[in-house]
Structure formats: C-alpha cells, structure tokens
Design a protein around this motif. Structure first.
Motif, PDB file in Angstrom:
ATOM      1  N   PRO A 381      49.331 -18.387 -22.963  1.00  0.00           N
ATOM      2  CA  PRO A 381      49.838 -17.477 -21.930  1.00  0.00           C
ATOM      3  C   PRO A 381      49.753 -16.013 -22.369  1.00  0.00           C
ATOM      4  O   PRO A 381      49.366 -15.148 -21.585  1.00  0.00           O
ATOM      5  CB  PRO A 381      51.291 -17.934 -21.749  1.00  0.00           C
ATOM      6  CG  PRO A 381      51.287 -19.371 -22.155  1.00  0.00           C
ATOM      7  CD  PRO A 381      50.291 -19.457 -23.280  1.00  0.00           C
ATOM      8  N   GLY A 382      50.097 -15.742 -23.640  1.00  0.00           N
ATOM      9  CA  GLY A 382      50.057 -14.375 -24.122  1.00  0.00           C
ATOM     10  C   GLY A 382      48.655 -13.810 -24.151  1.00  0.00           C
ATOM     11  O   GLY A 382      48.421 -12.657 -23.758  1.00  0.00           O
ATOM     12  N   ARG A 383      47.694 -14.606 -24.626  1.00  0.00           N
ATOM     13  CA  ARG A 383      46.315 -14.114 -24.700  1.00  0.00           C
ATOM     14  C   ARG A 383      45.758 -13.837 -23.309  1.00  0.00           C
ATOM     15  O   ARG A 383      45.078 -12.831 -23.086  1.00  0.00           O
ATOM     16  CB  ARG A 383      45.442 -15.148 -25.426  1.00  0.00           C
ATOM     17  CG  ARG A 383      43.993 -14.725 -25.606  1.00  0.00           C
ATOM     18  CD  ARG A 383      43.843 -13.545 -26.520  1.00  0.00           C
ATOM     19  NE  ARG A 383      44.327 -13.827 -27.860  1.00  0.00           N
ATOM     20  CZ  ARG A 383      44.618 -12.903 -28.763  1.00  0.00           C
ATOM     21  NH1 ARG A 383      44.489 -11.623 -28.455  1.00  0.00           N
ATOM     22  NH2 ARG A 383      45.061 -13.234 -29.959  1.00  0.00           N
ATOM     23  N   ALA A 384      46.031 -14.722 -22.359  1.00  0.00           N
ATOM     24  CA  ALA A 384      45.556 -14.488 -20.990  1.00  0.00           C
ATOM     25  C   ALA A 384      46.183 -13.219 -20.413  1.00  0.00           C
ATOM     26  O   ALA A 384      45.521 -12.446 -19.707  1.00  0.00           O
ATOM     27  CB  ALA A 384      45.873 -15.695 -20.119  1.00  0.00           C
ATOM     28  N   ARG A 385      47.447 -12.984 -20.714  1.00  0.00           N
ATOM     29  CA  ARG A 385      48.120 -11.773 -20.230  1.00  0.00           C
ATOM     30  C   ARG A 385      47.518 -10.525 -20.876  1.00  0.00           C
ATOM     31  O   ARG A 385      47.389  -9.484 -20.224  1.00  0.00           O
ATOM     32  CB  ARG A 385      49.620 -11.865 -20.512  1.00  0.00           C
ATOM     33  CG  ARG A 385      50.336 -12.920 -19.666  1.00  0.00           C
ATOM     34  CD  ARG A 385      51.739 -13.197 -20.200  1.00  0.00           C
ATOM     35  NE  ARG A 385      52.600 -12.039 -20.034  1.00  0.00           N
ATOM     36  CZ  ARG A 385      53.257 -11.742 -18.917  1.00  0.00           C
ATOM     37  NH1 ARG A 385      53.149 -12.520 -17.859  1.00  0.00           N
ATOM     38  NH2 ARG A 385      54.027 -10.674 -18.846  1.00  0.00           N
ATOM     39  N   VAL A 386      47.151 -10.605 -22.150  1.00  0.00           N
ATOM     40  CA  VAL A 386      46.484  -9.487 -22.813  1.00  0.00           C
ATOM     41  C   VAL A 386      45.211  -9.111 -22.058  1.00  0.00           C
ATOM     42  O   VAL A 386      44.975  -7.944 -21.726  1.00  0.00           O
ATOM     43  CB  VAL A 386      46.133  -9.839 -24.273  1.00  0.00           C
ATOM     44  CG1 VAL A 386      45.138  -8.829 -24.856  1.00  0.00           C
ATOM     45  CG2 VAL A 386      47.387  -9.871 -25.136  1.00  0.00           C
ATOM     46  N   TRP A 387      44.384 -10.102 -21.771  1.00  0.00           N
ATOM     47  CA  TRP A 387      43.090  -9.812 -21.143  1.00  0.00           C
ATOM     48  C   TRP A 387      43.270  -9.285 -19.722  1.00  0.00           C
ATOM     49  O   TRP A 387      42.528  -8.409 -19.289  1.00  0.00           O
ATOM     50  CB  TRP A 387      42.222 -11.068 -21.156  1.00  0.00           C
ATOM     51  CG  TRP A 387      41.119 -10.976 -22.172  1.00  0.00           C
ATOM     52  CD1 TRP A 387      39.786 -10.925 -21.935  1.00  0.00           C
ATOM     53  CD2 TRP A 387      41.258 -10.910 -23.596  1.00  0.00           C
ATOM     54  NE1 TRP A 387      39.090 -10.825 -23.115  1.00  0.00           N
ATOM     55  CE2 TRP A 387      39.967 -10.819 -24.150  1.00  0.00           C
ATOM     56  CE3 TRP A 387      42.352 -10.914 -24.466  1.00  0.00           C
ATOM     57  CZ2 TRP A 387      39.733 -10.727 -25.518  1.00  0.00           C
ATOM     58  CZ3 TRP A 387      42.125 -10.835 -25.818  1.00  0.00           C
ATOM     59  CH2 TRP A 387      40.828 -10.745 -26.331  1.00  0.00           C
TER      60      TRP A 387
END
Length: 429
Positions: A381-387
C-alpha cells in the motif's frame, strides 16, 4: 466533543499566515474548511506528530505513505491548491528558525502539539530510504537504481503499459494513445541520432529494452543496452529474444563508467542522467564523449529544474529523495549544456518537451488508479501511494513550469571541426 478539524484548520492557517485552501476531516469525524474543496482526511493524531517532528514536505510525505492522511476528491485539484503552501513558497519564504521567532507561530505550534497528543515521533514508513550524502559511487548508484527500478516488472507493466518506456512520451495530440506517443518518442530519438543500418548504438540506462529493440528493428543498428537493474536486464533480454533480435541487441548489467568497447556511432541516454549527480556529471559526459567515434552523436534526454538566483540554496526534493529516486539530482538545462561542452561535445540542438511529460504522467496515474488493488498486491500500500503522489505531483510540476524536460543533441566533432550535421537543422521533424 468532535472539534479536532475546526481546531486543526484554524491552527494551520495561523501557522501559515494564509487561508488553508482544502477542507479537513479529522479522526473524530469533524470537518472544517471550504465545503466545495477536496478534503484532506487526517486519519489519526500520528499524522500531526509526523508533521511536527519533521516539518515540511518530508513529514507530509511520511504521513501520506503511511496512510495517516488521504485526499478525497480530485488529487490534482488538491495538490494544485496546496502547491503554493508546500512546493512553491519560493526562495524568499521564511525558514523554520525565522518562523519560530514569531510569537503567533509559536502559539500555533503549541496548539498543534496539544492536539497531536504525546510527542513521540513515529518511525518512518518502511518504504523510506535513509541516506546522508550523495556519493554516486558505483555501489551507491547500484543500490539507488535497485530501490527504484526493482519494484517489480509486473508493477511497471501495469503503470507503463505495453511500451514499457519510463520516460516522457512524444504526443501528436492529447487524444492519442500512450503506446503511439512512446513509439513516436523512440523514433524521434533515432531520427535525431540519424541511425543507419549496421551502426553501433550504446543505450545508456536502457530500462526494459524498448529503445534498443526499436532502434535494432526499425533502423538495423547493433545495440548495447546497459542498466544497473538486474530485474530490468532480465526482462529486456527476454523481450529481445522474443523479438528475434539477439544477434543485434546485447543487454548488460553495467555501469556507464565501466564500458570500454567503443567507439560507438551514436549514444542515447533517455531519462538516465538524472541519476548521475552534479559531482559526477562531467565524468559522465567525458565518458560518453570518449565512447563516441568522431562525428558520432549523443542524444541526452533529461529532466531539468529551474535555476535559483542563489544556487547554494538549492536542496534536493525531500520526498523524491527519500521515497522515489534516492541520490537523484536535477540541474538547470544550462548547466547540462555547459558540462557537455566542457567534456568536448558540440551541442547542436536543445528541444524542450515539457508539456509532453505532463500528458505522459497523467496517463500513468490513470493506469495506476484504474488498477489500484492490483498495484497494492504487486508492491505494498505504501509503495503504491508513493508512486501515485510522485507522478501526480510531477505532472503538475511540469504543467506549472516548475521543472522541464529537454532533449539535447550533441556531437563529437572531427579533429578538423567537421560535425557531420546537415546545413538545415531539425531534419528529423
């Protein structure tokens, strides 16, 4: 009494000394702010502690990546409204130490501390990279590239689409397809390099092999593509094999400083030079110059920032540095041209395609949002939010002319000074 949002909204306006342009909904369900604006959802008090212990962009980024804050409504509108408070405060904006000398600011900060609860700084999200200096050694560059590009090929397929090109496309019309625009960009690079059959092309930062495959298939050149990403290289080699081009395309995991099998007739560097770093840029340019035959061309496709009145005040973007491109650095296009010329190149053409990158990023964001559940499954979830944040904010940055992207065509001239360029420029159009 549910009053966290009104208190928070008022305190933020007191801190900023300006109206807060978005609506706020707090963890207790209360709301405050303009009723028709996008809503900043503050899910817990931890979000405030992140902001208080790391004021500015990095604290907000940590809250976003951790899921402590969210935007309801159009993300672009929200970021556009907040840009003047976060990213565009200008070189004359007062520093935190200056602000702390203001009694009104100190009073607002104390109010936020009370609202945030016990002052324990939360740990940064696991997606954050921790570094202290921009060394740009072979080891640190390899680690930085791995952080960004080894997220997973399936994730990049989801975002980039079938073209698998992770750089600015070249649009004939905003109504065009991403695949056509990326193909047109690759063809534009090939035409600027004047590629012909049986030439040798070095593709620096070859990614998933798209430029190498296009140049070999459409122009008959032999290509060496280099990348520091193991995942990219494996993916690119399979694409090369599937295209039946193994006799013309070689993909290596190799640093540009370690390429020794020149001369090449042409070099393409598309979206790679942002990783080089200001302290290494002359070394990069000199290395590419040495790898070209006299009369050979370099196409350097690179994002640029706007110059500061005082360059000593420039600081790397905290969010991008911590979560997206560790050790990445942007330079003004004038600095890039100067360094290329210092290395011995003659710069023959500079083309800005800034608006094209805004269109490209909006398409990538749309693909990510349409496949959100799958993106989270493939990464976190965090990585997708970063992108999502990085690409949406970058689209606005290109639209607002905060950053640009340029294709710089340079030549290693013959000892006699002959460039081999046609008398009339831009024959590729």
């Amino acid at each position: 009494m549910a009053d966290a949002a009104p208190r928070l909204h008022a305190l933020v306006e007191q801190l900023l000394g300006a109206p807060f342009p978005v609506r706020v909904r707090a963890w207790d369900g209360s709301q405050a702010g303009p009723p028709d604006a996008p809503t900043l959802v503050v899910r817990n008090r931890r979000a405030l502690r992140r902001l208080l212990f790391k004021p500015g962009e990095l604290g907000l980024a940590r809250a976003w990546v951790a899921g402590d804050v969210e935007i309801e409504g159009d993300l672009y509108t929200a970021l556009d409204l907040l840009a003047g408070l976060i990213w565009e405060r200008g070189e004359d904006a007062r520093t935190l130490s200056e602000a702390l000398r203001d009694p009104q600011f100190r009073a607002a900060a104390r109010g936020l501390l009370r609202l945030a609860g016990p002052p324990l700084p939360p740990s940064p999200p696991p997606e954050e990279v921790r570094r202290t200096t921009h060394l740009h050694t072979r080891r640190t560059d390899r680690r930085a590239i791995s952080h960004h590009y080894d997220v997973g090929n399936d994730f990049y397929e989801l975002v980039l689409g079938p073209s698998m090109v992770y750089s600015c496309a070249y649009w004939e019309s905003p109504a065009g397809t991403l695949e056509d625009a990326q193909r047109d960009k690759l063809e534009l690079v090939c035409r600027k390099l004047a590629l012909t059959a049986d030439q040798r092309l070095l593709d620096v930062g070859c990614g998933w092999g798209s430029m190498a495959i296009h140049a070999a298939r459409e122009h008959g050149v032999s290509v060496v593509g280099i990348t520091l990403s193991q995942e990219q290289a494996a993916y690119a080699r399979k694409r090369v094999a599937d295209a039946g081009l193994t006799d013309r395309v070689e993909i290596r995991v190799q640093d540009y400083r370690d390429v020794t099998d020149g001369p090449y007739d042409a070099i393409s560097s598309i979206g790679m030079a942002e990783h080089v770093g200001s302290t290494r840029y002359l070394e990069y340019a000199t290395a590419l110059h040495a790898l070209l035959r006299p009369g050979g061309r370099l196409l350097n496709h690179q994002i640029a920032r706007r110059p500061h009145r005082d360059e000593s005040t420039y600081h790397v973007d905290e969010f991008i540095d911590a979560y997206v491109f560790p050790d990445g650095e942007l330079a003004p296009v004038g600095s890039t041209v100067t360094q290329l010329e210092r290395a011995g190149f003659e710069v023959r053409d500079v083309e800005s395609i800034r608006e094209h990158y805004a269109l490209t990023l909006r398409r990538w964001v749309a693909r990510l949002e349409a496949e959100w559940a799958r993106a989270v499954q493939l990464t976190s979830p965090g990585r997708a939010r970063v992108w999502r944040l990085y690409m949406a904010a970058s689209a606005l940055a290109f639209e607002r002319n905060r950053i640009g992207v340029n294709q710089v065509l340079a030549v290693r001239t013959q000892p006699s000074g002959t460039s081999g360029m046609p008398l009339r420029a831009r024959t590729w159009n």
